[in-house]
Design a protein around this motif. Sequence first.
Motif, PDB file in Angstrom:
ATOM      1  N   ALA A 101      -4.116  -6.186   1.325  1.00  0.00           N
ATOM      2  CA  ALA A 101      -3.945  -6.819   2.633  1.00  0.00           C
ATOM      3  C   ALA A 101      -2.504  -6.718   3.114  1.00  0.00           C
ATOM      4  CB  ALA A 101      -4.367  -8.287   2.557  1.00  0.00           C
ATOM      5  N   THR A 102      -1.550  -6.776   2.181  1.00  0.00           N
ATOM      6  CA  THR A 102      -0.158  -6.862   2.618  1.00  0.00           C
ATOM      7  C   THR A 102       0.538  -5.517   2.720  1.00  0.00           C
ATOM      8  OG1 THR A 102       0.469  -7.255   0.339  1.00  0.00           O
ATOM      9  CG2 THR A 102       0.210  -9.197   1.735  1.00  0.00           C
ATOM     10  N   THR A 103      -0.017  -4.476   2.115  1.00  0.00           N
ATOM     11  CA  THR A 103       0.620  -3.166   2.253  1.00  0.00           C
ATOM     12  C   THR A 103      -0.415  -2.172   2.740  1.00  0.00           C
ATOM     13  OG1 THR A 103       0.093  -2.251   0.097  1.00  0.00           O
ATOM     14  CG2 THR A 103       2.000  -3.710   0.204  1.00  0.00           C
ATOM     15  N   SER A 104       0.060  -1.153   3.453  1.00  0.00           N
ATOM     16  CA  SER A 104      -0.886  -0.172   3.988  1.00  0.00           C
ATOM     17  C   SER A 104      -1.173   0.909   2.956  1.00  0.00           C
ATOM     18  CB  SER A 104      -0.296   0.453   5.248  1.00  0.00           C
ATOM     19  OG  SER A 104       0.938   1.058   4.913  1.00  0.00           O
ATOM     20  N   THR A 105      -0.335   0.989   1.934  1.00  0.00           N
ATOM     21  CA  THR A 105      -0.432   2.137   1.044  1.00  0.00           C
ATOM     22  C   THR A 105      -1.103   1.831  -0.282  1.00  0.00           C
ATOM     23  OG1 THR A 105       1.818   1.582   0.407  1.00  0.00           O
ATOM     24  CG2 THR A 105       1.537   3.393   1.949  1.00  0.00           C
TER      25      THR A 105
ATOM     26  N   ALA B 232      -5.233 -10.000  -7.201  1.00  0.00           N
ATOM     27  CA  ALA B 232      -4.022  -9.203  -7.013  1.00  0.00           C
ATOM     28  C   ALA B 232      -4.314  -7.982  -6.152  1.00  0.00           C
ATOM     29  CB  ALA B 232      -3.462  -8.782  -8.375  1.00  0.00           C
ATOM     30  N   VAL B 233      -5.432  -7.295  -6.437  1.00  0.00           N
ATOM     31  CA  VAL B 233      -5.773  -6.100  -5.664  1.00  0.00           C
ATOM     32  C   VAL B 233      -5.984  -6.468  -4.209  1.00  0.00           C
ATOM     33  CG1 VAL B 233      -7.547  -4.364  -5.307  1.00  0.00           C
ATOM     34  CG2 VAL B 233      -6.719  -4.830  -7.616  1.00  0.00           C
TER      35      VAL B 233
ATOM     36  N   GLN C 293       4.997  -0.874  -3.573  1.00  0.00           N
ATOM     37  CA  GLN C 293       4.451  -0.560  -2.250  1.00  0.00           C
ATOM     38  C   GLN C 293       4.939  -1.568  -1.225  1.00  0.00           C
ATOM     39  OE1 GLN C 293       2.398   2.219  -2.241  1.00  0.00           O
ATOM     40  NE2 GLN C 293       2.903   2.188  -4.396  1.00  0.00           N
ATOM     41  N   ALA C 294       5.082  -2.789  -1.657  1.00  0.00           N
ATOM     42  CA  ALA C 294       5.538  -3.823  -0.737  1.00  0.00           C
ATOM     43  C   ALA C 294       7.040  -3.704  -0.490  1.00  0.00           C
ATOM     44  CB  ALA C 294       5.200  -5.200  -1.291  1.00  0.00           C
ATOM     45  N   GLY C 295       7.659  -2.707  -1.100  1.00  0.00           N
ATOM     46  CA  GLY C 295       9.069  -2.437  -0.837  1.00  0.00           C
ATOM     47  C   GLY C 295      10.015  -3.435  -1.479  1.00  0.00           C
TER      48      GLY C 295
END
Lengths: 314, 282, 282, 339, 339
Positions: D49-53, D43-44, D308-310
């Motif tokens: 990889a998919t979010t910058s934050t 998961a981490v 984070q992924a919105g």
Amino acid sequence: TQTKSGSDSSGGSSSGPVKVGLVTKTDTNPYFVKLRESAKAAAEAKGATLIAVAGKFDGDNEGQVAAIENLVQQGVKGILITPSNSTGILGALKQAKDKGVLVIALDTETDPKDAVDATYATNNVTAGELQGKYVKASLGQTAPKVLLMDGTPGGTVDQQRHRGFLQGMGLKDGDPAILGAAPTNGDQNKAQAAMENLLQRNASINAVYTINEPAARGAVAALAAKGLSGKVAVGSIDGGCQGVADVKAGKYLATVMQFPKKMAEQGVDAVVAFGKDGTKPSGFQDTGAQLITDKPLPGLDSKDSTWGAQNCWG
Amino acid sequence: MTSPAAAPETSPATTPALQARGLVKRYGRVTAIDGADFDLYAGEVLAVVGDNGAGKSSLIKALSGALIPDEGRILLDGQETRFHSPLEARQAGIETVHQTLALAPAMDIATNLFLGRELRRSGPVGSLFRLLDQASMRRQAQEQLDALGIETVQHIGQIVETLSGGQRQAVAVARAAMFGSRMVIMDEPTAALGVKESRQVLDLIRRIRDRGMPVVLISHDMPQVFELADRIHVHRLGRRVAVVRPADATMSQVVSLMTGALRIGDEGAPPDVTDQPAPRIS
Amino acid sequence: MTSPAAAPETSPATTPALQARGLVKRYGRVTAIDGADFDLYAGEVLAVVGDNGAGKSSLIKALSGALIPDEGRILLDGQETRFHSPLEARQAGIETVHQTLALAPAMDIATNLFLGRELRRSGPVGSLFRLLDQASMRRQAQEQLDALGIETVQHIGQIVETLSGGQRQAVAVARAAMFGSRMVIMDEPTAALGVKESRQVLDLIRRIRDRGMPVVLISHDMPQVFELADRIHVHRLGRRVAVVRPADATMSQVVSLMTGALRIGDEGAPPDVTDQPAPRIS
Amino acid sequence: MATRTEARAADTDSGGALGLRNRTTDAFLHNPALGPLGALIIAVIVFSATTSTFLTVDNLSLVVQQSLVVATLALGQTLIVLTGGIDLANAAIMVLGTMLFARLVTEGTVPVLALLVGFGVCALLGAVSGGLVTWLNLPPFIVTLGMLTVILAIGRLYSQGNSWPVTDSLLGVLGQGGYLFGQLRVTHGMTLAVVMFAIAWYALTKTAWGRHVYALGNDPEAARLTGIHVGRTRFSVYLIAGVIYAFAAWQALGRIPNADPNAFQTGNLDSITAVVIGGTSLFGGRGSVIGTVVGALIVAVLRSGLTQAGIDSLYQDVATGVLVIAAVAFDQLARRRSR
Amino acid sequence: MATRTEARAADTDSGGALGLRNRTTDAFLHNPALGPLGALIIAVIVFSATTSTFLTVDNLSLVVQQSLVVATLALGQTLIVLTGGIDLANAAIMVLGTMLFARLVTEGTVPVLALLVGFGVCALLGAVSGGLVTWLNLPPFIVTLGMLTVILAIGRLYSQGNSWPVTDSLLGVLGQGGYLFGQLRVTHGMTLAVVMFAIAWYALTKTAWGRHVYALGNDPEAARLTGIHVGRTRFSVYLIAGVIYAFAAWQALGRIPNADPNAFQTGNLDSITAVVIGGTSLFGGRGSVIGTVVGALIVAVLRSGLTQAGIDSLYQDVATGVLVIAAVAFDQLARRRSR
Ligand SMILES: Nc1ncnc2c1ncn2[C@@H]1O[C@H](COP(=O)(O)OP(=O)(O)OP(=O)(O)O)[C@@H](O)[C@H]1O
Ligand SMILES: Nc1ncnc2c1ncn2[C@@H]1O[C@H](COP(=O)(O)OP(=O)(O)OP(=O)(O)O)[C@@H](O)[C@H]1O
Ligand SMILES: [Mg+2]
Ligand SMILES: [Mg+2]
């Protein structure tokens, strides 16, 4: 405590569309669903992105705090929040503000009020008071015998409306005119069972307070089963389209309408404006509470259900 | 013999190490113990035999605190006692191998062997921080299993539920052998054991007896019983029907007593030796 | 014998009823079956003997679908088969008494006996409303227990977890005896049984064989094995090390083979009779 | 002895590839927390990889802080679940604890004394549950459900509709903390949690008491027959859990300096979730506190990462539901592999 | 044969007093619902004696109506708990069912068709839980928790914040009904509930399937070894439970003609409570649906009776908590007596 991620990410995001965070108390209450829908629409219209997050239940401070933190990490420009508990989340809000995020309370005030940059809300005490005044007026000279369909024990909104209603009725907690009270969690099923049980005990009542419209529907169903339809003055609060329809159909006398759409639009506009040029709104803005009834009573400003149907929120 | 109110009949000669009178235990319609008497003398191996469902296990459960009888008295060295739990019996020095083995399935061999009697490290880490001495528990466990000839256990940290039936039984026997301080009760300890392993357990029982500790052995294996026992307690329909000495009786006589084909006093029955002390082995 | 890839070596004479080649089953560091072979011929009683933990139960679990081997082949009447569950083996007519008995503890005796093979009432109440015929299940269960000589069970509706160890085992044996249609595998069926009850089970095994059905009998009781078996499969450290005929060998020779003190081919060892069909009993 | 060595030889000569497989098998069998840990790591990695934050020291610290209260509740829950029980009242006990702390201090009690009273009451409530379960032999589900209802009501009666903001520095101290390596924010609450989990791990795996707890959940009848102090051990678990809930209450005030009778309504379910995701069996006797930490972190990571992924909270719920199942499925598959 | 008769004789000659005691013992051991039933009867007697309004046909009918939805949910829950599982998603499935019924009809679908679709979807969701539990071998707690989260979110997405009032007579039919003896109001929903519980009782105790369900919960490994269709049986239980939840949805609309995505949020816990109070073990394999009815009634009776007694809602909570524990304690004591 200047840290990199806060300023960096908000700086980085200024290139793209403005990100707006919305934190509601729950995802469950239709009222909040409308709030988020309106906010979404408003954001789209302004070319902003809305990220909506919610607590798990009314009173989920921890969930809201985590939501605020995660949104700040995500790099939003501003956060619109219906604070779950007026003081519970101040710390997280302060941190958000410290990181340059605009924070606006919707629907519910924080305590102290300046914990947020601005507040767009219904005054729930006023809303309760309107219901109380109307119910009292409709009783005329008859001595009130009231049952109270409360919300969640201890909830802020719950307490404000309850207090307002009693003020409007000119009663105090513990008054013998109050024949019973029950928590309904704003759930129609619970309200109906509670009302049934209370009526079994004593059916000679003439007024009912309800925390919201689902609770009112439950109460009305129980009253009808007891053959008390129309004999008891029932009031409510919310202004959902179904509630307005209920008023039109005469199921209960009146409801007090709130305006979540207004709150959401104003909130989104403020964040977008802040994102563009850094202008901060401030202060408390009452988005209003409007009594809706088809049986207007003298001395009380009200609109009829037709108006209500045009302005209801869901 | 049916009357649980019979007067205490302690033998004048020697006080039995463990004695019971008129024990009764009912489960709804089923009567598991039906006025049973029991005598165990110091330094003897007492075999308890009987048909399936005769109530042998129930009897020794009552003697070891695992079951609280509805009626009857239990005397330890002549003193009336009441065990309210297996713990109390164990604290009195009575160690039991139950037919169900009583092992914690998800725990390893060494842990099971020392369950409830764990060894702590010496010094403050042990007394203050209560740190277990796993190394020496494992070592002793290994030694004990080796002594029983259980050589197929591939490591002492194996989880008990993954052991074979015989290996599991060996663990239970090893545990009782390690900790018995006053007497050891074994409910069919060799039922699942192999030839060699059974032999070792019989040797073990002899060694325990030779240390002066009495042993109660429940077994369906007549040759084994006749080889090992000093006296044979025959159980039938929830009560003791006879006590015989291997020397005085034949296997078929004992089997007939068990099934009820023969009764004490019948012609051809062996002499009853209830309440006579066993010969001391020294 | 270590190579599981050995060529299929079906005997030209008679096809075994059940055959296995090169079975392997590992559990982490423990190897329970280590390239085991197995042959069972029609109409014979095959005894499987071996030390505790030798892998006998694991072997028959693999043969009865309770365990899926990592490697190796199983042939039923010469046809390669794969059992993915005990159900499949049972449907192929293989009935097994597991060492763990596999009884549902909170259910009664009759229910357990017919578990998975319940009798329904005749007529529409049975076919349409699926009503169980409890009366006849209870009656048949009672008959079957009586046939095994288990007479202390006080009523057939007794819950299995309240039964004595031997009574429980009798229930498991009775179940297999009732339903076996092709072969019966019994893992230590008499371990907890009394003298008389054991006898009855041995008689039962003979009767099954006499009906032409082969029986696999795991047992630690050498006299029993020598009395009953047509051939003896000796298991050691996860594999078959010898197959002998009772007539050709002594008990002590077999025990020596089990413990590894003697090997096939050694001086004094009995002849190995692997893959030779058993004499037909008729 | 010769025999055993032989047997071991049979194992070792089965060769390299198999050796490795056997070693992983053993690892999975002996460390039930490995599967959940794998799920957490995946998961981490995915969120990083998919979010910058997501993968910033700042955010990682936050995720841990967000998981602290539930993790602490879940620690007590783990103990109880290991004995084959369940505690539905844990969050309610904790919330009452926060209210005692806060109200007493607000009304002028010395903070240390308020803490003592709060700890005492939480321990007492744990003891009441434990006593009912142990000596009246009642099902833990019903006992703690009844306790939940009663304690919630008492909390509301006690609070009289108020919530109590906390300003005292002792009560809020667990939310304070410093920076490690100049960047990573480590609160005292984190430190406390690490210490508590370490102690619990030690007590469960290195002391006799811990073994008895496992044995009790494993097979209560066997535990009784071996002569373990069954009643005393079971009772002690509920008592200790009560104390742990008091620590959770302190942690909660560190995170949110406000004692609110309506907070943490789903704390009981959340803590059970962390326990179960962590690989501990609800039937008792199998599991570990390390798994529980991992379970609590998985939930926090999912929530943070999805935000984070919105992703909108409704879709977040869908994703969380699916991912929680997936995490456990991953564990199961790893185990099955190694069987 | 002689032996057995002899053994029986030993029992009968133990005399009158003991004979009675043994008979009660047997009754308690064979009917796990007897204890809860006693508790229910005591509660009814107490409330009848202390309030003037409790013991009226009118009120009794109401109490039953109030318990219907939870009882129906608890029926499905009982099946699952008997297999050793637990279903946290049952109320969510039901609520989605009510919304499908109501929205489809509102949007013009023929009511019968709407019912079919709703039943189909509920069955499907039950099957998804069942499939994950059965074939991926995942813990039911986690699977149904995940399903709960997902289904709630789907329900909210589907409803978009609306609730759907029901006016159609077929959808509301279970709330209708007639009077028995001119006084006692019996709704079709009550009749349906009686029929459903009767069928479930029959299936569990009189058919092979029922025995397999019990065996599965009793000892899954033994069930597997005996050659029961373990997977198929377990799956069928979740599937059937799904269908039962659809019936619960229909019941819910009969009581409250409004499909609201937020209703019955505590339905899962309420149903488990009814099951456990009814004497069914959460470890599986022991219990009965009759107990479950009694459990559901006990909760409704307490709530109604306490209200009739004029007790404030918070004190009601305190009393309910205590009384629920007391009801189960009563059952335990009755059992212990008879041991
Ligand atoms: N909890 C119980 N409930 C009902 N009956 C029981 C219970 N425990 C034992 N019994 C019955 O009591 C009788 C004696 O059982 P016990 O286990 O003492 O027999 P046993 O002599 O040890 O037999 P075995 O040689 O088979 O082990 C049996 O008929 C058994 O069914
Ligand atoms: N699930 C498992 N995990 C690990 N090891 C296992 C497992 N099952 C069996 N074993 C090991 O495999 C070996 C063979 O066990 P098995 O039960 O087949 O022996 P057995 O010959 O039947 O012995 P017994 O005569 O004692 O019944 C033993 O060493 C056992 O510990
Ligand atoms: Mg026995
Ligand atoms: Mg075996």
